[in-house]
Scaffold this motif. Structure first.
Motif, mmCIF file in Angstrom:
data_model
loop_
_atom_site.group_PDB
_atom_site.id
_atom_site.type_symbol
_atom_site.label_atom_id
_atom_site.label_comp_id
_atom_site.label_asym_id
_atom_site.label_seq_id
_atom_site.Cartn_x
_atom_site.Cartn_y
_atom_site.Cartn_z
ATOM 1 N N PRO A 160 83.592 -4.868 32.362
ATOM 2 C CA PRO A 160 84.008 -6.156 31.799
ATOM 3 C C PRO A 160 83.721 -6.272 30.313
ATOM 4 O O PRO A 160 84.079 -7.268 29.691
ATOM 5 C CB PRO A 160 83.154 -7.152 32.600
ATOM 6 C CG PRO A 160 81.928 -6.388 32.981
ATOM 7 C CD PRO A 160 82.401 -4.970 33.212
ATOM 8 N N GLU A 161 83.080 -5.275 29.716
ATOM 9 C CA GLU A 161 82.727 -5.350 28.304
ATOM 10 C C GLU A 161 83.974 -5.528 27.442
ATOM 11 O O GLU A 161 84.974 -4.831 27.609
ATOM 12 C CB GLU A 161 81.990 -4.079 27.884
ATOM 13 C CG GLU A 161 81.556 -4.092 26.426
ATOM 14 C CD GLU A 161 80.766 -2.832 26.071
ATOM 15 O OE1 GLU A 161 80.484 -2.640 24.880
ATOM 16 O OE2 GLU A 161 80.436 -2.057 26.990
ATOM 17 N N SER A 184 74.495 -14.637 32.714
ATOM 18 C CA SER A 184 74.548 -13.198 32.443
ATOM 19 C C SER A 184 75.956 -12.706 32.119
ATOM 20 O O SER A 184 76.122 -11.536 31.749
ATOM 21 C CB SER A 184 74.014 -12.423 33.656
ATOM 22 O OG SER A 184 74.789 -12.695 34.813
ATOM 23 N N THR A 185 76.960 -13.560 32.256
ATOM 24 C CA THR A 185 78.309 -13.149 31.871
ATOM 25 C C THR A 185 78.351 -12.709 30.412
ATOM 26 O O THR A 185 79.064 -11.772 30.048
ATOM 27 C CB THR A 185 79.304 -14.304 32.094
ATOM 28 O OG1 THR A 185 79.236 -14.735 33.452
ATOM 29 C CG2 THR A 185 80.723 -13.869 31.786
ATOM 30 N N TRP A 186 77.567 -13.353 29.566
ATOM 31 C CA TRP A 186 77.514 -12.989 28.149
ATOM 32 C C TRP A 186 77.004 -11.562 27.962
ATOM 33 O O TRP A 186 77.560 -10.799 27.171
ATOM 34 C CB TRP A 186 76.615 -13.958 27.384
ATOM 35 C CG TRP A 186 77.232 -15.297 27.135
ATOM 36 C CD1 TRP A 186 77.272 -16.357 27.980
ATOM 37 C CD2 TRP A 186 77.909 -15.717 25.946
ATOM 38 N NE1 TRP A 186 77.918 -17.422 27.410
ATOM 39 C CE2 TRP A 186 78.314 -17.057 26.143
ATOM 40 C CE3 TRP A 186 78.184 -15.118 24.718
ATOM 41 C CZ2 TRP A 186 78.999 -17.785 25.183
ATOM 42 C CZ3 TRP A 186 78.868 -15.834 23.747
ATOM 43 C CH2 TRP A 186 79.269 -17.154 23.986
ATOM 44 N N THR A 187 75.957 -11.215 28.656
ATOM 45 C CA THR A 187 75.399 -9.868 28.490
ATOM 46 C C THR A 187 76.275 -8.823 29.162
ATOM 47 O O THR A 187 76.193 -7.634 28.816
ATOM 48 C CB THR A 187 73.969 -9.800 29.053
ATOM 49 O OG1 THR A 187 73.945 -10.327 30.381
ATOM 50 C CG2 THR A 187 73.019 -10.605 28.181
ATOM 51 N N ASP A 188 77.110 -9.229 30.129
ATOM 52 C CA ASP A 188 78.089 -8.303 30.698
ATOM 53 C C ASP A 188 79.213 -8.037 29.701
ATOM 54 O O ASP A 188 79.684 -6.907 29.563
ATOM 55 C CB ASP A 188 78.682 -8.873 31.995
ATOM 56 C CG ASP A 188 77.669 -8.927 33.128
ATOM 57 O OD1 ASP A 188 76.691 -8.150 33.071
ATOM 58 O OD2 ASP A 188 77.844 -9.743 34.044
ATOM 59 N N ALA A 197 67.480 -11.281 24.843
ATOM 60 C CA ALA A 197 68.413 -11.879 25.806
ATOM 61 C C ALA A 197 67.653 -12.248 27.072
ATOM 62 O O ALA A 197 66.968 -11.407 27.667
ATOM 63 C CB ALA A 197 69.544 -10.911 26.133
ATOM 64 N N TYR A 198 67.756 -13.502 27.454
ATOM 65 C CA TYR A 198 67.182 -13.992 28.709
ATOM 66 C C TYR A 198 68.371 -14.348 29.612
ATOM 67 O O TYR A 198 68.814 -15.499 29.663
ATOM 68 C CB TYR A 198 66.313 -15.218 28.467
ATOM 69 C CG TYR A 198 65.268 -15.041 27.375
ATOM 70 C CD1 TYR A 198 64.004 -14.558 27.674
ATOM 71 C CD2 TYR A 198 65.564 -15.361 26.044
ATOM 72 C CE1 TYR A 198 63.050 -14.395 26.665
ATOM 73 C CE2 TYR A 198 64.622 -15.206 25.039
ATOM 74 C CZ TYR A 198 63.365 -14.717 25.357
ATOM 75 O OH TYR A 198 62.425 -14.562 24.374
ATOM 76 N N ILE A 232 72.309 -18.729 21.149
ATOM 77 C CA ILE A 232 73.278 -19.188 22.156
ATOM 78 C C ILE A 232 72.545 -19.418 23.459
ATOM 79 O O ILE A 232 71.793 -18.561 23.928
ATOM 80 C CB ILE A 232 74.400 -18.143 22.371
ATOM 81 C CG1 ILE A 232 75.107 -17.833 21.047
ATOM 82 C CG2 ILE A 232 75.403 -18.641 23.407
ATOM 83 C CD1 ILE A 232 76.080 -16.678 21.137
ATOM 84 N N ALA A 233 72.754 -20.595 24.062
ATOM 85 C CA ALA A 233 72.197 -20.910 25.383
ATOM 86 C C ALA A 233 73.326 -21.431 26.265
ATOM 87 O O ALA A 233 74.053 -22.343 25.867
ATOM 88 C CB ALA A 233 71.087 -21.951 25.273
ATOM 89 N N HIS A 234 73.488 -20.828 27.442
ATOM 90 C CA HIS A 234 74.589 -21.179 28.351
ATOM 91 C C HIS A 234 74.010 -21.760 29.641
ATOM 92 O O HIS A 234 73.425 -21.044 30.451
ATOM 93 C CB HIS A 234 75.434 -19.938 28.664
ATOM 94 C CG HIS A 234 76.713 -20.242 29.369
ATOM 95 N ND1 HIS A 234 77.867 -19.536 29.151
ATOM 96 C CD2 HIS A 234 77.040 -21.191 30.291
ATOM 97 C CE1 HIS A 234 78.832 -20.018 29.915
ATOM 98 N NE2 HIS A 234 78.335 -21.015 30.615
ATOM 99 N N PHE A 235 74.201 -23.083 29.815
ATOM 100 C CA PHE A 235 73.685 -23.800 30.987
ATOM 101 C C PHE A 235 74.747 -23.845 32.096
ATOM 102 O O PHE A 235 75.925 -24.071 31.828
ATOM 103 C CB PHE A 235 73.288 -25.229 30.597
ATOM 104 C CG PHE A 235 72.179 -25.304 29.587
ATOM 105 C CD1 PHE A 235 70.854 -25.411 29.997
ATOM 106 C CD2 PHE A 235 72.448 -25.255 28.225
ATOM 107 C CE1 PHE A 235 69.827 -25.478 29.075
ATOM 108 C CE2 PHE A 235 71.427 -25.322 27.289
ATOM 109 C CZ PHE A 235 70.117 -25.428 27.710
ATOM 110 N N LEU A 236 74.299 -23.672 33.346
ATOM 111 C CA LEU A 236 75.231 -23.590 34.478
ATOM 112 C C LEU A 236 75.135 -24.773 35.449
ATOM 113 O O LEU A 236 75.982 -24.918 36.326
ATOM 114 C CB LEU A 236 74.983 -22.297 35.272
ATOM 115 C CG LEU A 236 75.264 -20.986 34.525
ATOM 116 C CD1 LEU A 236 74.805 -19.805 35.368
ATOM 117 C CD2 LEU A 236 76.741 -20.858 34.209
ATOM 118 N N GLY A 237 74.108 -25.599 35.320
ATOM 119 C CA GLY A 237 73.855 -26.620 36.327
ATOM 120 C C GLY A 237 74.989 -27.613 36.522
ATOM 121 O O GLY A 237 75.313 -27.980 37.657
ATOM 122 N N VAL A 238 75.619 -28.059 35.434
ATOM 123 C CA VAL A 238 76.708 -29.040 35.551
ATOM 124 C C VAL A 238 77.891 -28.437 36.306
ATOM 125 O O VAL A 238 78.481 -29.082 37.182
ATOM 126 C CB VAL A 238 77.135 -29.532 34.150
ATOM 127 C CG1 VAL A 238 78.379 -30.407 34.240
ATOM 128 C CG2 VAL A 238 76.004 -30.300 33.485
#
Length: 1081
Positions: A160-161, A184-188, A197-198, A232-238
């Motif tokens: 997917p890179e 983790s989609t970003w790191t993929d 990267a967290y 960059i911080a990507h939140f998934l809860g919403v």
């Protein structure tokens, strides 16, 4: 005459292909990813830097603004990007007059507070996404600035890179450190790009808090750090809350309140040199889903805030209410002072760019340089892409845009004040948006017209083929399809294709291909409908004889196969579903065997000893063995990413086979053993049939070829996966090349001399008339009958002995299957090779059981040569079950690209066509193998009873009114009484009734055409129904792609199987004529 059936099959295949192609053009709009990257000279105010910004440099720039496209202005600030997945625009609006807000309303109050407190330093805008509105595709758009489609054709298919120019890579190349937290989609997509990267997986959509909690744990210390320029911080809860509960649930209020607190804390913690961007990647529907193109799904939110610097105002020429998501890329590039990615189509939105002064440049000059750099980058990409894909773009539109741009290049040299800039940038943005509109039309929007046409032209040939061919007798096809009629059909299709190519614009088609496909498809459909109406009387008569509710269990199985496509859960678990259905086929066959045994074999009284010796028990035990094989195949299935606890959805590395550590290579050793067993049993079978007697080319190849292939395949399995060093790659490649060569040699031999027979001439040959009233075949067997009845003279003088004649059709098909299977085995991984051989074993059992069942239920040759509908569905199921048993899955990331280089790593035959063919052969080995072998369903009944004549006696005893069969009764008489013809002749009987046999083979191939056509039609219909489903691009679209490719290989495989029948039949005819000619001399 029978060759005409071949052209009918090709015609039907092309018609089905037309429907699939039309649908795919409307559904899977493709864009070719470019590997070029943008570069620029970064101007600086630091005297130690190479490109120092001075008044002289500024004057030089504005002498020729067109030459400034390779310049980047200095960085304006650091950037914090908070991506809140599925943050809908309405979630950020504050409505002060509402007393009872909905769960998603008025929860992000900090945004309104900042807007009220600092209106020049805060912006709230509608952030418009392009469909498909899935996270993966949206992140591609947010980082590349282009319009991602489902198929982004790039150089790296298996990962997917992202392999095209993007803002993340540009930031890294400019030595600006990045830190990432969240999805983790970003790191993929961007591995090894971030200083820290967290990343956390996003698979569990029912988990609302885990990822967000981890971000909140690490975010404060990162905000306090000063070693990054972009965070960059990507939140998934919403997003997960929307999927689980919808936007109207109280949990949504809780998650939005959390985001509100996070934004407030980030604003407090960030320094004065930082710009904050809070963005949503897409919206959500009222049910909480996304993926389509409705306003609810495409309207996300963007909030920008700068603590110290004001943003450029509305006089910059940018829209201050709505911002396209792809505009984020050039905007970030302008803020950070990095090159705009090469494939970007977005415009800089100056409303969220900090108005930081640049020495020696006025405000309008800064805006002009940014805007013109953006414009030149877009046109550089657009025109190069358009030139390389001329048929995709309208020539007149591109010429018009090019003319307008040339005028703008002259006009930009005359901009000397802010008023002129405003007028210029307004016209420039309008022109660039026209470019975007053209690209969006080609890459983003579904084409419902083409999708509808594809569905129609896929369904209609299936429907008319069912009426015309499935409801007609094999003997009638010669009158239906005459050479002149088929010739006219092809000529009419040619004329329709020329008409479509010439006049496609008159019918508003976008390309010549669309016009050709449409008019040839509609012409073929009309002709097929005409054939149906022309023979409607006989069709209706045959249809009336069909039992209305016959084969109901099999119909339910078929319905279950097709229902898989309409549920994402079913698609994910398709391998197990197919295994259950295949087990059901064997259970139904076993049940039918028991019914027949109770009705005939045990009519008077069921005796245990008699049952234990019966054929029915042996076949039931064989069915149980097949079920065990199916269950064993479970261990060979490859799991999907969505199934959870899956460790093999990404290709894993193994240590390989080692002689010193045999325990590490159990799979490899087992694969070699199973390959040896397969070829050995096949050779023993052919020898028992007499097909390895003599010295004809195919006999010699069948006698020695599989042994050589087994040695090479076994060696390749062990050495290609070996951990032993210093093995020359050319030696390993040579083993694969030998197997390729054997398959090629087999095809050549089949074309020239396919028969595996040996004629032992008689001592005193007599003439057997072939041109008289009686044909040669009955004459030969009448003499053979007299020989068996004790006429010694006949035995000695009359009949030439022909070895292998009783299995003349099946032996050649099986031999071809061995070489085809060995080629597939060398392309497959060892575990997958085991799965292929297991499926072959299941197929052999299926053939044996259906052969006995067909004999017991048949009343004539026509019945006997046509397999039961249950057997047809079972064979079809097995072909597709083999796809999963050979460790494949319907996900694009699990394609085995390794197969493209088997036998070719040393530089031999480096061709993309060969690579593609090898990958296709690896991926679709099951459908290709079993559809090439489909004729065995018609021939195996005859070969079984030629090889095991006692089966005839045991199956026919009961049909003689319960009396014991006289031992002196000839086998041929028993067979004649049971099915109306002498079955002891084996497959030579098929030659005697050649017209009916070839007609039945044509009908069987058409039935598989209809089943495969119905399967791809259901896949297309499911994609149409679920085009706005959350998983359409993750599950349904890849499943359609696999099924479409399976159709494109399955139908030609069936045609190859029918060509094989025709070639053998012609060779048998030549053999009989040679025997007769020898007797006349």
């Amino acid at each position: 005459m029978n060759v005409i059936y071949l052209f009918v099959l090709i015609w039907l295949a092309l018609l089905i292909f037309s429907g699939v192609l039309l649908f795919s053009r409307g559904f899977l709009l493709a864009r070719v990813s470019k590997t070029e990257t943008s570069t620029c000279r970064r101007l600086s105010t630091n005297h130690n830097d190479e490109y120092l910004l001075t008044p002289e440099v500024v004057n030089e720039i504005f002498k020729d603004v067109n030459a400034s496209s390779n310049l980047c202005l200095p960085q304006k600030s650091k950037v914090i990007i908070l991506v809140v997945d599925a943050l809908k625009y309405e979630f950020g609006l504050y409505k002060s007059n509402i007393t009872e807000p909905l769960p998603y309303e008025n929860k992000l109050s900090v945004l309104q507070e900042l807007l009220d407190r600092s209106p020049d330093q805060a912006r709230l805008m509608r952030f418009k996404a392009d469909p498909p509105t899935t996270t993966l595709q949206r992140l591609k758009g947010l980082t590349t600035g282009s319009l991602p489609t489902f198929i982004d054709i790039g150089s790296n298919f298996a990962s997917p890179e992202i392999n095209e120019d993007n803002v993340i890579d540009q930031i890294v190349k400019s030595d600006l450190p990045l830190v990432f937290l969240g999805d983790s989609t970003w790191t993929d997509l961007y591995p090894r790009r971030f200083r820290r990267a967290y990343s956390y997986p996003s698979f569990d959509i029912f988990d609302l808090d885990s990822v967000d909690n981890q971000i909140m744990k690490h975010l404060p210390k990162e905000l306090a750090s000063d070693d990054w320029q972009v965070l960059i911080a990507h939140f998934l809860g919403v997003d997960h809350c929307g999927h689980k509960h919808g936007p109207l649930h109280e949990e949504m209020a809780r998650k939005l309140t959390e985001i509100n607190e996070i934004v407030g804390s980030v604003v407090k913690a960030m320094d004065n040199e930082t710009t904050l961007l809070v963005i949503g990647d897409h919206g959500m529907t009222a049910s909480g889903d996304h993926g389509g193109d409705t306003d609810d799904e495409t309207n996300a939110l963007l909030f920008a805030y700068s603590k110290q610097s004001k943003f450029f105002g509305s006089d910059s020429g940018s829209d201050n209410e709505t911002m396209q998501q792809i505009d984020l890329v050039p905007t970030l590039a302008a803020i950070l002072g990095v090159p705009i990615p090469y494939s970007n189509l977005g415009l800089i939105n100056f409303n969220i760019v900090p108005d930081v002064p640049v020495p020696h440049l006025s405000k309008f000059q800064i805006l002009l340089l940014h805007a013109w750099q953006n414009a030149q980058q877009i046109y550089r990409y657009f025109f190069k892409y358009a030139m390389e894909n001329k048929r995709t773009f309208d020539v007149q539109e591109t010429d018009k845009l090019e003319t307008e741009f040339i005028l703008l290049t002259h006009r930009v040299q005359t901009i000397y004040n802010g008023v002129a800039y405003k007028s210029f940038v307004r016209d420039l943005n309008a022109n660039l948006r026209d470019v975007l509109s053209i690209c969006r039309e080609i890459w983003v929007k579904f084409e419902p017209t083409q999708m509808s046409q594809g569905l129609l032209f896929c369904f209609l040939p299936i429907f008319f083929a069912f009426l015309l061919i499935n409801n007609s007798r094999p003997a009638d096809y010669a009158n239906m399809f005459k050479p002149k009629g088929i010739l006219y059909t092809y000529l009419l299709n040619l004329a329709a294709g020329v008409f479509g190519y010439r006049y496609y614009k008159n019918f508003s088609f976008k390309s010549e291909e669309h016009g050709v496909i449409f008019f040839t498809a509609i012409t073929s459909t009309v002709i097929l409908a005409f054939y149906t109406l022309q023979h409607w009387t006989s069709i209706a008569s045959n249809w009336a004889n069909v039992r209305r509710f016959g084969d109901m269990p099999t119909r339910l199985l078929l319905f279950s196969i097709m229902a898989v496509f309409f549920s994402n859960s079913f698609v994910i678990q398709e391998a197990k579903i197919l295994s259950y259905l295949l087990v059901a086929v064997f259970l139904l066959m076993s049940y039918e065997l028991l019914q027949l045994s109770v009705r005939f074999d045990f009519r008077n009284k069921i005796r245990a000893s008699q049952f234990l010796r019966s054929t029915a028990l042996r076949l039931i035990l064989a069915s149980i063995l097949a079920i065990c094989f199916i269950r064993f195949a479970y261990t060979l299935f490859r799991c999907r990413e969505e199934q959870g606890n899956c460790t093999d959805f990404a290709t894993s590395k193994t240590s390989g086979f080692s002689i010193k550590k045999p325990g590490t290579g159990k799979t490899y050793i087992l694969a070699v053993v199973i390959i040896v067993i397969y070829t050995t049993l096949t050779r023993l079978y052919l020898r028992s049939c007499g097909n390895l007697t003599g010295s004809s080319p195919n006999v010699l190849l069948a006698r020695y070829g599989p042994t050589v292939a087994t040695i090479c395949a076994g060696g390749h399995v062990l050495l290609a996966n070996s951990s032993i060093k210093n093995i020359q790659r050319t030696h390993i490649d040579a083993m694969a090349l030998v197997i390729y060569g054997l398959l090629l040699l087999q095809i050549i031999v089949l074309s020239l001399a396919p028969l595996m027979t040996f004629v032992l001439p008689p001592r005193n040959p007599n003439i057997v008339t072939v041109n008289g009233i009686d044909s040669i075949v009955p004459e030969i067997f009448k003499k053979m009958k007299r020989m068996y009845e004790g006429d010694d003279a006949e035995r000695r003088t009359e009949i030439p002995i022909v070895y292998g004649l009783a299995t003349v059709y099946s032996s050649i098909t099986i031999t071809f299957g061995v070489f085809l299977a060995m080629t597939m085995i060398v392309l497959l991984e060892p575990r997958a090779a085991i799965g292929l051989v297991v499926c072959v074993a299941i197929g052999a059992i299926l053939l044996s059981v259906q052969g006995i069942l067909r004999y017991r239920t048949a009343t004539s040759f026509e019945n006997c040569v046509q397999p039961t509908f249950m057997a047809v569905v079972g064979w079809f199921l097995l072909a597709h079950f083999c796809f999963f048993a050979t460790s494949h899955q319907t996900t694009l990331s699990q394609i085995d690209w390794r197969a493209a280089f088997v036998g070719r790593t040393s530089g031999i035959g480096q061709s993309n066509i060969i690579s593609g063919a090898l990958v296709i052969l690896n991926t679709f080995c099951g459908p290709i193998f079993f559809f090439c072998m489909y004729a065995l369903l018609s021939t195996e009944t005859f070969s079984l009873f030629a090889l095991f004549p006692n089966l005839i006696r045991s199956c026919s005893n009961s049909g003689r009114s319960g009396s014991k069969t006289d031992a002196a009764v000839a086998m041929s008489d028993i067979a004649n009484e049971a099915v109306g013809f002498d079955m002891t002749r084996g497959e030579l009987t098929l030659y005697e009734y050649e017209d009916v046999f070839l007609g039945a083979g044509f009908k069987l191939a058409t039935q598989f055409f209809m089943l495969q056509g119905l399967k791809i039609f259901c896949a297309m219909l499911a994609c149409t129904i679920h085009c706005r489903h959350l998983m359409v691009w993750k599950i349904f679209a890849p499943r359609f792609i696999y099924e479409a490719l399976a159709t494109f290989v399955s139908l030609p495989a069936l045609i190859v199987g029918y060509v094989l029948i025709l070639r053998i039949s012609r060779a048998v005819d030549d053999l009989i004529k040679r025997i007769n000619k020898a007797k006349t001399q």
